[in-house]
Design a protein around this motif. Structure first.
Motif, short mmCIF file in Angstrom:
data_model
loop_
_atom_site.label_atom_id
_atom_site.label_comp_id
_atom_site.label_asym_id
_atom_site.label_seq_id
_atom_site.Cartn_x
_atom_site.Cartn_y
_atom_site.Cartn_z
N PHE A 94 -7.56 39.23 -69.88
CA PHE A 94 -7.68 38.19 -70.90
C PHE A 94 -6.68 38.33 -72.06
CE2 PHE A 94 -11.88 38.61 -68.94
CZ PHE A 94 -12.10 37.30 -68.54
N GLY A 95 -6.00 39.47 -72.14
CA GLY A 95 -5.14 39.70 -73.28
C GLY A 95 -3.85 38.92 -73.26
N THR A 96 -3.38 38.58 -74.45
CA THR A 96 -2.05 37.98 -74.59
C THR A 96 -1.01 39.09 -74.49
OG1 THR A 96 -2.03 38.30 -76.98
CG2 THR A 96 -3.03 36.26 -76.14
N VAL A 164 -21.69 36.68 -81.34
CA VAL A 164 -22.13 35.29 -81.17
C VAL A 164 -21.24 34.40 -82.02
CG1 VAL A 164 -24.02 33.66 -81.50
CG2 VAL A 164 -24.51 35.99 -80.71
N THR A 165 -20.62 33.41 -81.38
CA THR A 165 -19.78 32.45 -82.12
C THR A 165 -20.37 31.04 -82.11
OG1 THR A 165 -18.43 32.31 -80.08
CG2 THR A 165 -17.61 33.70 -81.87
N MET A 177 -15.28 37.62 -77.47
CA MET A 177 -14.82 39.00 -77.62
C MET A 177 -13.74 39.07 -78.70
SD MET A 177 -14.46 40.22 -73.62
CE MET A 177 -13.28 38.91 -73.24
N PHE A 178 -13.78 40.14 -79.48
CA PHE A 178 -12.80 40.34 -80.54
C PHE A 178 -12.25 41.77 -80.49
CE2 PHE A 178 -15.55 36.95 -81.99
CZ PHE A 178 -14.66 36.02 -82.51
N GLY A 220 -9.35 36.45 -75.06
CA GLY A 220 -9.77 35.40 -74.16
C GLY A 220 -10.14 34.15 -74.93
N ALA A 221 -10.71 33.21 -74.22
CA ALA A 221 -11.08 31.94 -74.84
C ALA A 221 -12.39 32.07 -75.61
CB ALA A 221 -11.19 30.85 -73.78
#
Length: 309
Positions: A94-96, A164-165, A177-178, A220-221
């Motif tokens: 998922f990483g850039t 939770v977002t 995820m952060f 990720g998204a």
């Protein structure tokens, strides 16, 4: 690398680098950074991470074999391998490019320390009950909450945090995820557990007090965190099973050697039928666990553990 060669390489590494210091590490609770850097150089961190991202590009069975052999030497070392496998897999998937450059490469080299911050005081097995939240503030995010029982929290350079977002959706698209710098303003390492075992594998907690994160901290998204975490936890459970199997093999070998060399009433303990039966039961249990692993694969790189007591 053929799996037989992989197993022999890990066994040699464990015999030379891990077993000689295992007792000292467990007694002092020292984090053995030098061992992890050597493991990184051998490709034993991020076993299944694709080669394009700096990993070894191995299979899940390769990862299981590595975990069992490391745990035979000292389970704290295997524990670190398992942690890097999970976080490294998420960063790879998922990483850039910028996130991989900042975190993944050092993680796989054994020079950067991670934490996987999921568990909370009111949510462990039930991740749907998370209370840690993150919300947008302009281009940034703000993170608030607490995590407990987190592997590497006392020593981590960064943490992968599930929060939770969207409180309305939660695990159905409302968790993200952060990537959080462990020394960022507002991040506090809350405590360090006093453990009964695996004492060189530090466990502790984090408190996030309105930590301001850049938009680039999102891994990720938005909303895809819960599913991503569950995906790698499946592999993590296999790793923990292999870790336990490595411990059981080490315990069996230690008990068998003691029974052969310790004499009472003029004969080895192993000549006592009750002792021999106990060793046979241990060997049966260990072999049964190993066969569970091999049941899904035609490969078998080890002879069964047997007791001749």
């Amino acid at each position: 690398m053929a799996d037989e060669a992989l197993v022999e390489m890990v066994r040699s590494f464990v015999a030379a680098e891990v077993r000689p210091v295992a007792e000292e590490l467990d007694e002092t609770e020292r984090f053995p950074a030098e061992i992890y850097e050597r493991m990184g150089g051998l490709g034993l961190l991020g076993v299944t991470v694709p080669e394009a991202d700096g990993g070894s590009g191995g299979t899940t069975l390769d990862y299981v074999e590595v975990m069992e052999e490391l745990s035979y030497g000292y389970s704290s070392v295997a524990d670190q391998c398992g942690l890097v496998e999970l976080v490294g897999s998420l960063l790879s998937a998922f990483g850039t490019p910028e996130q991989k450059e900042a975190h993944l490469h050092g993680l796989l080299a054994g020079t950067r320390r991670c934490a996987y911050a999921l568990t909370e005081p009111g949510a462990g097995s039930d991740l749907g009950g998370l209370a840690t939240t993150a919300w947008r503030d302009g281009a940034d995010w703000v993170l608030r909450g607490e995590k407990v029982y987190i592997h590497n929290a006392p020593v981590a350079d960064f943490a992968l945090v599930l929060a939770v977002t969207d409180p309305e959706r939660r695990k159905r698209g409302g968790m993200s995820m952060f990537l959080v710098d462990a020394d960022a303003p507002g991040v506090r390492r809350a405590y360090k557990e006093k453990k009964m075992g695996q004492r060189a594998s530090p466990v502790g907690g984090f408190v996030f007090d309105d930590v301001r994160l850049p938009g680039s901290a999102l891994l990720g998204a938005e909303g895809e965190g819960f599913g991503a975490v569950l995906r790698v936890l499946e592999k993590g459970r296999l790793g923990i099973g292999a870790l336990a199997n490595g411990i059981s093999r080490a315990a069996l070998d230690t008990a068998r050697e003691h029974a052969r060399t310790r004499h009472q009433f003029g004969r080895p303990l192993a000549d006592n039928q009750a002792v021999a039966f106990s060793l046979a039961d241990m060997a049966t249990d260990h072999e049964g666990a190993r066969l569970y692993r091999d049941a899904r694969s035609p490969r078998s790189t080890r002879a069964p553990a047997r007791s001749s007591a």
